[in-house]
Structures are given as structure tokens and as C-alpha cells.
Design a protein around this motif. Structure first.
Motif, short mmCIF file in Angstrom:
data_model
loop_
_atom_site.label_atom_id
_atom_site.label_comp_id
_atom_site.label_asym_id
_atom_site.label_seq_id
_atom_site.Cartn_x
_atom_site.Cartn_y
_atom_site.Cartn_z
N ASN A 29 -128.79 -80.03 -19.55
CA ASN A 29 -128.72 -79.44 -18.21
C ASN A 29 -130.13 -79.01 -17.80
OD1 ASN A 29 -129.08 -77.07 -19.75
ND2 ASN A 29 -128.00 -75.85 -18.22
N GLN A 64 -130.60 -71.93 -22.81
CA GLN A 64 -130.01 -73.01 -22.02
C GLN A 64 -128.83 -72.53 -21.19
OE1 GLN A 64 -128.73 -76.44 -24.27
NE2 GLN A 64 -128.21 -77.62 -22.45
N PHE A 68 -126.35 -72.36 -16.53
CA PHE A 68 -125.02 -72.87 -16.21
C PHE A 68 -124.53 -72.43 -14.84
CE2 PHE A 68 -123.72 -73.10 -21.00
CZ PHE A 68 -124.60 -74.14 -21.18
N VAL A 74 -123.81 -80.90 -15.62
CA VAL A 74 -124.31 -81.15 -16.97
C VAL A 74 -124.00 -82.59 -17.39
CG1 VAL A 74 -124.10 -78.74 -17.69
CG2 VAL A 74 -122.20 -80.32 -18.08
#
Length: 204
Positions: A29, A64, A68, A74
Motif C-alpha cells: 500500500n 505501514q 490504511f 491495497v
């Protein structure tokens, strides 16, 4: 994923089985304008709405996950066996190539917490413990051990698209195709033999 039509795999049952057998994938992502990737198990499932999802989790210390919410798109990459194909195995001059199996899964990710996170962990542990001599269960772990759950970020990915490649020398004639299988089996390499076995199953 660029895949010539001859190598596209659109058999949904085959793809499902592949994802179950090759579930250790790469989650990709964008976080803070940079591409991030983590190698983790991702488990295919069907949610209550009948949609395909991938379950997983990463360490909370891994930055990471902070991307989100700002960008929920993703990509999860799954690789199967692969092998070098020497053009010396053909009855004509040509260039070498590579045979392989791979699946790319695109989707929308969201963080899950509480009981949903525990259920996700339970499914993962149950799957990989089933062949253990003394399998553990999440339900049997002490509260002290379960405190480690605070150190993870659980998520689910709603699948929006799947691209599958099955590159197995489908562009070769029968004679060269069979010779490739023979030569792959001679290598005694596990991946090469797996590719040979896949080629044997591939309809001609």
C-alpha cells in the motif's frame, strides 16, 4: 499485472485453491506518500454479505498500517512455484524464459478490532496448527499471553479484483511442451518439478 491472454487463469476454483495453498503473501500500500510492503499470511474468506475478503494482521510498530485510513486501496501479491525454462530444451532456436504461477488481489482495507480481531487470529492459528502433534488454540492461551494482541493491527480486505497468471509454456507445440516437462523433472529442483506437475494438469 500484465498477463497475455494465453496465460490468464480465470478458473475461480483454481484461484481459490491457489490462495489457500500459497497464503503467505506480500501486502502493498501507500503510506505517507511511500510504497510499503510486508510479508504476511493472508487468509481468504467469505464475509456475511457473501463478499470475498482477506484476513490478516501486522505489528503495530510497523508504520505501514497508518496509511490504511488515508488510502484504503491495497494490493496483495501471492507467488507459487516458478522455474527457469532453457531454450536448449526446444527443437528450434529461441530465447529462454520463466514459467510461474502468481495471483494479484486488489481490494479495500479496513482495520478490525475487539472480537473481530480475535476471530481473525483464531482462524489463522487453527489453520496452521491442524497438523501439529499438540495443536494450540487461541481459546486456551492465558490472559498474559493474549495481552500480546495489543501489539498487532488486524484488518480485512474486501476483494475488488483478482488477476491470476499461469504461465506454463502454453505457446509451445506438443513435442516441445513434453520435452520441457521431461527436462524440468531432471533438475530435481522442488519448484521445477512443481511446475512440471502443473504443466501435466494444464489442458492442451
Amino acid at each position: 499485472m500484465y498477463t497475455p491472454d494465453i496465460y490468464k487463469n480465470e478458473n475461480q476454483e483454481e484461484i481459490k485453491q491457489f490462495l489457500q495453498e500459497n497464503s503467505f503473501g506480500i501486502l502493498i500500500n501507500q503510506t505517507n506518500g511511500k510504497l510499503c510492503a510486508t510479508h504476511i499470511p493472508l487468509e481468504l474468506d467469505i464475509n456475511k454479505d457473501g463478499k470475498q475478503i482477506l484476513h490478516g494482521h501486522i505489528a503495530k510498530e510497523n508504520p505501514q498500517w497508518k496509511g490504511f485510513e488515508e488510502n484504503d486501496s491495497v494490493l496483495a501479491v501471492f507467488s507459487g512455484p516458478h522455474s527457469y525454462i532453457s531454450s536448449s530444451w526446444y527443437d528450434h532456436e529461441n530465447v529462454p524464459t520463466w514459467n510461474y504461477l502468481a495471483v494479484h488481489v486488489y481490494g479495500k482495507i479496513k482495520i478490525v478490532e475487539g472480537e473481530e480481531a480475535i476471530k481473525s487470529l483464531k482462524k489463522l492459528v487453527d489453520k496452521y496448527e491442524k497438523n501439529s502433534e499438540n495443536p494450540i488454540r487461541v481459546e486456551d492461551l492465558s490472559s498474559k499471553t493474549m495481552r500480546q494482541v495489543r501489539g498487532i493491527v488486524a484488518f480485512e480486505i474486501e476483494v475488488t479484483a483478482i488477476e491470476a497468471t499461469k504461465k506454463l509454456s502454453q505457446n509451445r507445440d506438443e513435442k516441445n511442451y513434453e520435452n520441457i516437462i521431461t527436462e524440468l523433472e531432471k533438475t530435481q529442483n522442488r519448484d521445477s518439478i512443481s511446475i512440471a506437475n502443473e504443466m501435466k494438469k494444464c489442458p492442451r
